[in-house]
Design a protein around this motif. Sequence first.
Motif, PDB file in Angstrom:
ATOM      1  N   GLY A   1      17.388  18.589  -1.304  1.00  9.28           N
ATOM      2  CA  GLY A   1      16.775  19.858  -0.949  1.00  9.28           C
ATOM      3  C   GLY A   1      15.277  19.739  -0.782  1.00  9.28           C
ATOM      4  O   GLY A   1      14.667  18.744  -1.163  1.00  9.28           O
ATOM      5  N   ARG A   2      14.692  20.768  -0.212  1.00 11.70           N
ATOM      6  CA  ARG A   2      13.249  20.788  -0.007  1.00 11.70           C
ATOM      7  C   ARG A   2      12.566  21.041  -1.344  1.00 11.70           C
ATOM      8  O   ARG A   2      12.919  21.972  -2.066  1.00 11.70           O
ATOM      9  N   GLU A   3      11.560  20.230  -1.637  1.00 12.44           N
ATOM     10  CA  GLU A   3      10.872  20.274  -2.929  1.00 12.44           C
ATOM     11  C   GLU A   3       9.445  20.764  -2.750  1.00 12.44           C
ATOM     12  O   GLU A   3       8.702  20.260  -1.893  1.00 12.44           O
ATOM     13  N   PHE A   4       9.050  21.715  -3.572  1.00 11.35           N
ATOM     14  CA  PHE A   4       7.677  22.225  -3.556  1.00 11.35           C
ATOM     15  C   PHE A   4       6.703  21.138  -3.988  1.00 11.35           C
ATOM     16  O   PHE A   4       6.948  20.416  -4.969  1.00 11.35           O
ATOM     17  N   VAL A   5       5.582  21.044  -3.281  1.00 11.02           N
ATOM     18  CA  VAL A   5       4.541  20.082  -3.634  1.00 11.02           C
ATOM     19  C   VAL A   5       3.275  20.801  -4.090  1.00 11.02           C
ATOM     20  O   VAL A   5       2.760  20.549  -5.174  1.00 11.02           O
ATOM     21  N   ALA A   6       2.777  21.712  -3.248  1.00  8.67           N
ATOM     22  CA  ALA A   6       1.520  22.387  -3.579  1.00  8.67           C
ATOM     23  C   ALA A   6       1.380  23.652  -2.743  1.00  8.67           C
ATOM     24  O   ALA A   6       1.970  23.751  -1.662  1.00  8.67           O
ATOM     25  N   SER A   7       0.598  24.607  -3.247  1.00 11.58           N
ATOM     26  CA  SER A   7       0.308  25.817  -2.495  1.00 11.58           C
ATOM     27  C   SER A   7      -1.137  26.230  -2.719  1.00 11.58           C
ATOM     28  O   SER A   7      -1.765  25.831  -3.711  1.00 11.58           O
ATOM     29  N   ILE A   8      -1.619  27.048  -1.789  1.00  9.53           N
ATOM     30  CA  ILE A   8      -2.973  27.552  -1.878  1.00  9.53           C
ATOM     31  C   ILE A   8      -2.975  28.999  -1.419  1.00  9.53           C
ATOM     32  O   ILE A   8      -2.284  29.365  -0.464  1.00  9.53           O
ATOM     33  N   SER A   9      -3.755  29.814  -2.102  1.00 11.81           N
ATOM     34  CA  SER A   9      -3.780  31.239  -1.793  1.00 11.81           C
ATOM     35  C   SER A   9      -4.514  31.510  -0.488  1.00 11.81           C
ATOM     36  O   SER A   9      -5.196  30.657   0.061  1.00 11.81           O
ATOM     37  N   TRP A  10      -4.371  32.743   0.000  1.00 11.74           N
ATOM     38  CA  TRP A  10      -5.035  33.198   1.205  1.00 11.74           C
ATOM     39  C   TRP A  10      -6.530  33.352   0.950  1.00 11.74           C
ATOM     40  O   TRP A  10      -7.029  33.026  -0.146  1.00 11.74           O
ATOM     41  N   SER A  11      -7.212  33.763   1.974  1.00  5.27           N
ATOM     42  CA  SER A  11      -8.656  33.967   1.916  1.00  5.27           C
ATOM     43  C   SER A  11      -9.352  32.644   1.539  1.00  5.27           C
ATOM     44  O   SER A  11      -9.138  31.637   2.195  1.00  5.27           O
ATOM     45  N   GLY A  12     -10.127  32.621   0.490  1.00  3.56           N
ATOM     46  CA  GLY A  12     -10.880  31.432   0.109  1.00  3.56           C
ATOM     47  C   GLY A  12     -10.076  30.340  -0.555  1.00  3.56           C
ATOM     48  O   GLY A  12     -10.611  29.265  -0.817  1.00  3.56           O
ATOM     49  N   GLY A  13      -8.813  30.593  -0.823  1.00  8.96           N
ATOM     50  CA  GLY A  13      -7.981  29.572  -1.441  1.00  8.96           C
ATOM     51  C   GLY A  13      -8.372  29.274  -2.876  1.00  8.96           C
ATOM     52  O   GLY A  13      -8.294  28.117  -3.316  1.00  8.96           O
ATOM     53  N   SER A  14      -8.756  30.288  -3.611  1.00  9.37           N
ATOM     54  CA  SER A  14      -9.220  30.066  -4.978  1.00  9.37           C
ATOM     55  C   SER A  14      -8.098  29.718  -5.940  1.00  9.37           C
ATOM     56  O   SER A  14      -8.352  29.191  -7.026  1.00  9.37           O
ATOM     57  N   THR A  15      -6.878  30.019  -5.556  1.00  9.82           N
ATOM     58  CA  THR A  15      -5.745  29.735  -6.435  1.00  9.82           C
ATOM     59  C   THR A  15      -4.876  28.651  -5.818  1.00  9.82           C
ATOM     60  O   THR A  15      -4.415  28.792  -4.687  1.00  9.82           O
ATOM     61  N   THR A  16      -4.680  27.583  -6.557  1.00  5.41           N
ATOM     62  CA  THR A  16      -3.805  26.500  -6.109  1.00  5.41           C
ATOM     63  C   THR A  16      -2.744  26.240  -7.162  1.00  5.41           C
ATOM     64  O   THR A  16      -2.920  26.567  -8.341  1.00  5.41           O
TER      65      THR A  16
ATOM     66  N   TYR B   1       0.518  23.232  -8.153  1.00  6.67           N
ATOM     67  CA  TYR B   1       1.066  21.908  -7.855  1.00  6.67           C
ATOM     68  C   TYR B   1       2.337  21.674  -8.651  1.00  6.67           C
ATOM     69  O   TYR B   1       2.502  22.171  -9.765  1.00  6.67           O
ATOM     70  N   SER B   2       3.190  20.847  -8.090  1.00  6.71           N
ATOM     71  CA  SER B   2       4.331  20.396  -8.864  1.00  6.71           C
ATOM     72  C   SER B   2       3.829  19.418  -9.923  1.00  6.71           C
ATOM     73  O   SER B   2       2.776  18.784  -9.754  1.00  6.71           O
ATOM     74  N   VAL B   3       4.574  19.304 -10.989  1.00  8.05           N
ATOM     75  CA  VAL B   3       4.172  18.424 -12.076  1.00  8.05           C
ATOM     76  C   VAL B   3       4.026  16.980 -11.594  1.00  8.05           C
ATOM     77  O   VAL B   3       3.119  16.254 -12.012  1.00  8.05           O
ATOM     78  N   SER B   4       4.876  16.592 -10.689  1.00 10.30           N
ATOM     79  CA  SER B   4       4.901  15.192 -10.256  1.00 10.30           C
ATOM     80  C   SER B   4       3.679  14.771  -9.450  1.00 10.30           C
ATOM     81  O   SER B   4       3.375  13.582  -9.363  1.00 10.30           O
ATOM     82  N   VAL B   5       2.954  15.732  -8.872  1.00 14.78           N
ATOM     83  CA  VAL B   5       1.799  15.373  -8.040  1.00 14.78           C
ATOM     84  C   VAL B   5       0.480  15.850  -8.620  1.00 14.78           C
ATOM     85  O   VAL B   5      -0.591  15.465  -8.117  1.00 14.78           O
ATOM     86  N   LYS B   6       0.523  16.671  -9.642  1.00 14.24           N
ATOM     87  CA  LYS B   6      -0.702  17.229 -10.199  1.00 14.24           C
ATOM     88  C   LYS B   6      -1.629  16.129 -10.672  1.00 14.24           C
ATOM     89  O   LYS B   6      -1.209  15.202 -11.367  1.00 14.24           O
ATOM     90  N   GLY B   7      -2.864  16.210 -10.256  1.00 17.29           N
ATOM     91  CA  GLY B   7      -3.848  15.196 -10.616  1.00 17.29           C
ATOM     92  C   GLY B   7      -3.991  14.099  -9.572  1.00 17.29           C
ATOM     93  O   GLY B   7      -4.969  13.348  -9.581  1.00 17.29           O
ATOM     94  N   ARG B   8      -3.020  13.988  -8.684  1.00 18.62           N
ATOM     95  CA  ARG B   8      -3.086  12.966  -7.613  1.00 18.62           C
ATOM     96  C   ARG B   8      -3.237  13.588  -6.237  1.00 18.62           C
ATOM     97  O   ARG B   8      -3.849  12.991  -5.346  1.00 18.62           O
TER      98      ARG B   8
END
Length: 121
Positions: A44-59, A61-68
């Motif tokens: 299945g499709r796996e979530f990696v990362a997201s960013i909010s609208w406008s200035g993108g102040s909220t991001t 990450y999935s645990v597996s990629v956080k920090g990288r």
Amino acid sequence: QVQLVESGGGLVQAGGSLRLSCAASGRTFSNYAMAWFRQAPGKGREFVASISWSGGSTTSYSVSVKGRFAISRHNAKNTAYLQMNSLKPKNTTIYYCATSCQMHRYEYNVWGQGTQVTVSS
């Protein structure tokens, strides 16, 4: 109608980096959240990362990629990015950019065609 076009995939050695780009067209880019997913064959499709609208102040990450990995956006260029560092062979798969049909929502129902990332050991 919004269209998403990914680029930046390719072949990289383990430990290397790639930056994926997602160019959006057809509407006001800054009003919409953006995300990256990935899908391995037969899974299945796996979530990696997201960013909010406008200035993108909220991001997020999935645990597996956080920090990288790091997601960002450049509203003037109508483009979202995924900077991927310290890549591992198990990160090999197709990466998809996604967004929402509705403003200010974290519901992803518009997809790009995907870009292949291959990490060699």
